[in-house]
Every structure is written in structure tokens, then in C-alpha cells.
Scaffold this motif. Sequence first.
Motif, mmCIF file in Angstrom:
data_model
loop_
_atom_site.group_PDB
_atom_site.id
_atom_site.type_symbol
_atom_site.label_atom_id
_atom_site.label_comp_id
_atom_site.label_asym_id
_atom_site.label_seq_id
_atom_site.Cartn_x
_atom_site.Cartn_y
_atom_site.Cartn_z
ATOM 1 N N ALA A 25 -0.383 -1.535 10.332
ATOM 2 C CA ALA A 25 -0.577 0.037 9.858
ATOM 3 C C ALA A 25 0.500 -0.505 8.298
ATOM 4 C CB ALA A 25 0.293 0.503 10.404
ATOM 5 N N TYR A 66 2.916 -6.057 21.978
ATOM 6 C CA TYR A 66 4.290 -5.028 21.579
ATOM 7 C C TYR A 66 5.463 -6.561 20.715
ATOM 8 C CZ TYR A 66 1.972 -0.940 23.756
ATOM 9 O OH TYR A 66 1.512 -0.057 24.785
ATOM 10 N N GLY A 73 -2.930 5.386 9.190
ATOM 11 C CA GLY A 73 -3.186 4.205 10.107
ATOM 12 C C GLY A 73 -1.990 4.040 10.692
ATOM 13 N N VAL A 74 -0.572 4.833 9.848
ATOM 14 C CA VAL A 74 0.578 4.926 10.010
ATOM 15 C C VAL A 74 1.148 5.125 11.546
ATOM 16 C CG1 VAL A 74 3.404 4.639 9.190
ATOM 17 C CG2 VAL A 74 1.701 3.337 8.621
ATOM 18 N N ARG A 83 10.542 -0.806 22.031
ATOM 19 C CA ARG A 83 9.088 -1.135 21.919
ATOM 20 C C ARG A 83 8.356 -0.654 20.904
ATOM 21 N NH1 ARG A 83 4.777 -0.511 27.272
ATOM 22 N NH2 ARG A 83 4.457 1.403 25.978
ATOM 23 N N GLN A 130 0.649 -3.181 16.177
ATOM 24 C CA GLN A 130 -0.446 -2.606 15.597
ATOM 25 C C GLN A 130 0.183 -1.060 14.549
ATOM 26 O OE1 GLN A 130 -3.744 -2.460 16.474
ATOM 27 N NE2 GLN A 130 -4.544 -1.304 15.148
ATOM 28 N N LEU A 131 1.629 -0.913 14.727
ATOM 29 C CA LEU A 131 2.643 -0.229 14.079
ATOM 30 C C LEU A 131 2.537 -1.282 12.291
ATOM 31 C CD1 LEU A 131 3.974 2.240 13.549
ATOM 32 C CD2 LEU A 131 5.888 1.989 14.125
ATOM 33 N N THR A 158 -7.141 4.863 -0.648
ATOM 34 C CA THR A 158 -7.059 3.792 0.240
ATOM 35 C C THR A 158 -4.948 4.568 0.942
ATOM 36 O OG1 THR A 158 -7.695 2.908 -0.715
ATOM 37 C CG2 THR A 158 -5.731 1.608 0.674
ATOM 38 N N ALA A 159 -4.543 5.549 -0.018
ATOM 39 C CA ALA A 159 -2.957 4.987 0.625
ATOM 40 C C ALA A 159 -2.980 6.548 1.826
ATOM 41 C CB ALA A 159 -2.813 6.245 -1.031
ATOM 42 N N ASN A 177 16.868 -0.579 23.745
ATOM 43 C CA ASN A 177 15.376 -1.342 23.935
ATOM 44 C C ASN A 177 13.976 -0.620 23.547
ATOM 45 O OD1 ASN A 177 13.378 -2.823 25.862
ATOM 46 N ND2 ASN A 177 14.091 -1.548 27.465
ATOM 47 N N LEU A 206 -2.858 4.389 -7.836
ATOM 48 C CA LEU A 206 -3.340 3.399 -6.757
ATOM 49 C C LEU A 206 -4.950 4.958 -6.043
ATOM 50 C CD1 LEU A 206 -0.034 4.614 -4.292
ATOM 51 C CD2 LEU A 206 -1.333 2.084 -4.595
ATOM 52 N N LEU A 217 0.430 -0.883 4.782
ATOM 53 C CA LEU A 217 0.870 0.504 3.706
ATOM 54 C C LEU A 217 1.963 0.080 2.572
ATOM 55 C CD1 LEU A 217 1.384 3.398 3.634
ATOM 56 C CD2 LEU A 217 3.486 3.326 4.993
ATOM 57 N N SER A 230 -4.178 4.448 4.858
ATOM 58 C CA SER A 230 -2.457 3.879 5.293
ATOM 59 C C SER A 230 -2.057 4.534 5.930
ATOM 60 C CB SER A 230 -2.753 2.906 3.858
ATOM 61 O OG SER A 230 -3.509 2.153 3.508
ATOM 62 N N LEU A 231 -1.621 6.151 5.495
ATOM 63 C CA LEU A 231 -1.285 6.663 5.549
ATOM 64 C C LEU A 231 -0.505 7.328 7.380
ATOM 65 C CD1 LEU A 231 0.616 9.013 3.354
ATOM 66 C CD2 LEU A 231 1.787 7.830 4.296
ATOM 67 N N LEU A 269 0.639 -1.449 -0.796
ATOM 68 C CA LEU A 269 0.471 0.426 -2.013
ATOM 69 C C LEU A 269 1.180 0.532 -2.185
ATOM 70 C CD1 LEU A 269 -0.891 2.801 1.227
ATOM 71 C CD2 LEU A 269 -2.028 1.857 -0.645
ATOM 72 N N ALA A 281 -0.937 4.519 14.832
ATOM 73 C CA ALA A 281 -0.594 3.560 15.858
ATOM 74 C C ALA A 281 1.074 3.098 16.196
ATOM 75 C CB ALA A 281 0.047 2.181 14.255
ATOM 76 N N MET A 282 1.739 4.507 16.031
ATOM 77 C CA MET A 282 2.432 4.748 16.464
ATOM 78 C C MET A 282 2.899 5.378 18.252
ATOM 79 S SD MET A 282 4.233 7.649 13.908
ATOM 80 C CE MET A 282 5.781 8.132 15.264
ATOM 81 N N ALA A 283 1.155 5.012 18.947
ATOM 82 C CA ALA A 283 1.256 5.438 20.010
ATOM 83 C C ALA A 283 2.178 4.291 21.122
ATOM 84 C CB ALA A 283 -0.054 5.543 20.896
ATOM 85 N N GLY A 284 3.229 4.265 22.022
ATOM 86 C CA GLY A 284 3.018 3.488 22.482
ATOM 87 C C GLY A 284 4.433 2.426 21.878
ATOM 88 N N THR A 285 5.026 3.632 21.057
ATOM 89 C CA THR A 285 6.064 3.051 21.284
ATOM 90 C C THR A 285 8.017 3.312 22.007
ATOM 91 O OG1 THR A 285 5.793 3.554 18.518
ATOM 92 C CG2 THR A 285 8.213 3.528 18.914
ATOM 93 N N ASP A 286 8.472 2.988 22.091
ATOM 94 C CA ASP A 286 9.634 3.303 23.235
ATOM 95 C C ASP A 286 11.129 2.271 22.699
ATOM 96 O OD1 ASP A 286 10.076 3.813 25.379
ATOM 97 O OD2 ASP A 286 9.095 2.920 26.419
ATOM 98 N N ILE A 287 11.577 4.068 22.695
ATOM 99 C CA ILE A 287 13.103 3.088 21.813
ATOM 100 C C ILE A 287 13.451 4.605 23.020
ATOM 101 C CG2 ILE A 287 14.763 3.706 19.962
ATOM 102 C CD1 ILE A 287 12.324 4.168 18.396
ATOM 103 N N PRO A 307 4.467 -1.437 18.747
ATOM 104 C CA PRO A 307 3.652 -1.935 19.197
ATOM 105 C C PRO A 307 3.196 -2.627 17.826
ATOM 106 C CG PRO A 307 3.294 1.191 18.985
ATOM 107 C CD PRO A 307 4.976 0.368 18.637
#
Lengths: 86, 141
Positions: free
Chosen positions: B78, B49, A62-63, B70, B74-75, A55-56, B68, A51, B82, A59-60, B85, A66-72, B72
Motif C-alpha cells: 500500500a 510480515y 489501501g494504507v 511486526r 500488505q502495508l 487514485t489518491a 518488537n 493527481l 501511495l 491509495s489512502l 502519488l 493494510a494496517m491490520a496485523g501491525t504489532d508494535i 504486514p
Amino acid sequence: MIPLIAIVQVHPHPGRRIRLWLPLFLVWLLLVVLGLVLSPLILIACLIARLNPFTAIWSLIGVFVAMAGTDIEVEAPEATIIVRVI
Amino acid sequence: MDQDRRRILDLLADGKINADEAERLITALGGGRGPDAAAAPSRRPAPKYLRVVVDAGAGYGEGPAKVNVRIPMQLLRAGVRLGALIPVQAREQVNAALRDNGIPLDVSQIRPDNLEALIEQLGDFNVDVDDGHAKVRVFCE
């Protein structure tokens, strides 16, 4: 945008609500230091897996970004748990 | 152009043509919404989302529960990057496992540009399951 804070709320039923604000920017700093320390191992692992290490790593990152906005939200009879990444 | 339209309206007023015919003639003149306006699909903004909402009643497990989530988009993007790879050997194993479960999908074919097209179409995606005890909704917003 890089997530800077994670909010974790745990509310046991019955019990006291626990609300944690986790400063993720400190975690990123730790990860940067850890990544630098472990970079030779990461490079060897990438070479073995054939690899591109850049890039590896990209990409990591990037993950994580991209987690911003996650809601659980999980609501059960025993407890309510909320995790938000801001 | 205005004279032609007026003539059509006069014909309509005289009762020589009906409203449908008048509309067709005006459209043919380019006075309607126009072929471009008619052909252009209404552009909806891409969903940001993916939402998963589960509302399980008392009949499920140890009691009522609500979930519940949500995530993104974007994830998702990403994650696909990934996925590129994944070593070839592992990718073949994943493909074989998917095939065994009736999903003939080649994960190496999932690329960010393919994903963009998929995400655009996800705006209309809506899964709604209600079996009486629990409701599950998966949708994009």
C-alpha cells in the motif's frame, strides 16, 4: 480486511497497566464523514498536484486497510507499550 | 524403460559400473527426479510480515530496552502505491536526496509489480547485528 480494533496497552514501571480497546470502525465512520465534508478541498488539492483524486483516495484507503496485523511492542525500564491493530 | 533400468542395476550388481554411473544412467533414462524436478526451485510461500526485533542491553541509553515490530507486507504494498502519488517535484527531491546519500534509486521505478518480485525474494532476507550491547534482527516471516 479493514482493521476494526486497535489494542493499546501501557504498563508504566511501577504503575497500573492500562489497556485500551479502540473501536477503529467508529474512526472509519468519522473519516468517511470528514472525507465527504472535505471532498471539495481534496479535489482542489488533487487538481493542483495533478493527481487523479480517485487514485489518491483509493491509495489512502489501501494504507488504512493494510494496517491490520501491525504489532508494535516497546519494552523500556520506564514502561512497556504495546499497540496491536486487529 | 523398466528393462533398461534393470539392465543398469544388473551392471551395477555385477560391478561393471559404479553407483555414480548407475545414477547418471538412470537419470538419463528419466527415472530419477527428472530434469524438471531438479530444475524447479522449491516454492516458498511469500512472506507475510516484516519483523524488526531490537534487544538493547543496559549499555544503551537509559537502560535495557526491547522493541518488537511486526509490519504486514500488505502495508508495504500500500505504501508503494501511495508513493506513486508523490508529485513529480517532490519525487525529484527525494531522488536527489537518495543520490546524495549514496543510494542511486529512482523512486518512480518502484512499482507494485516490481515490489511483488522483491517480496518473494524477501523470504531469505535476514539481517542480524550484534555489537555486544544490542542485537538487531530484521527478517521476514
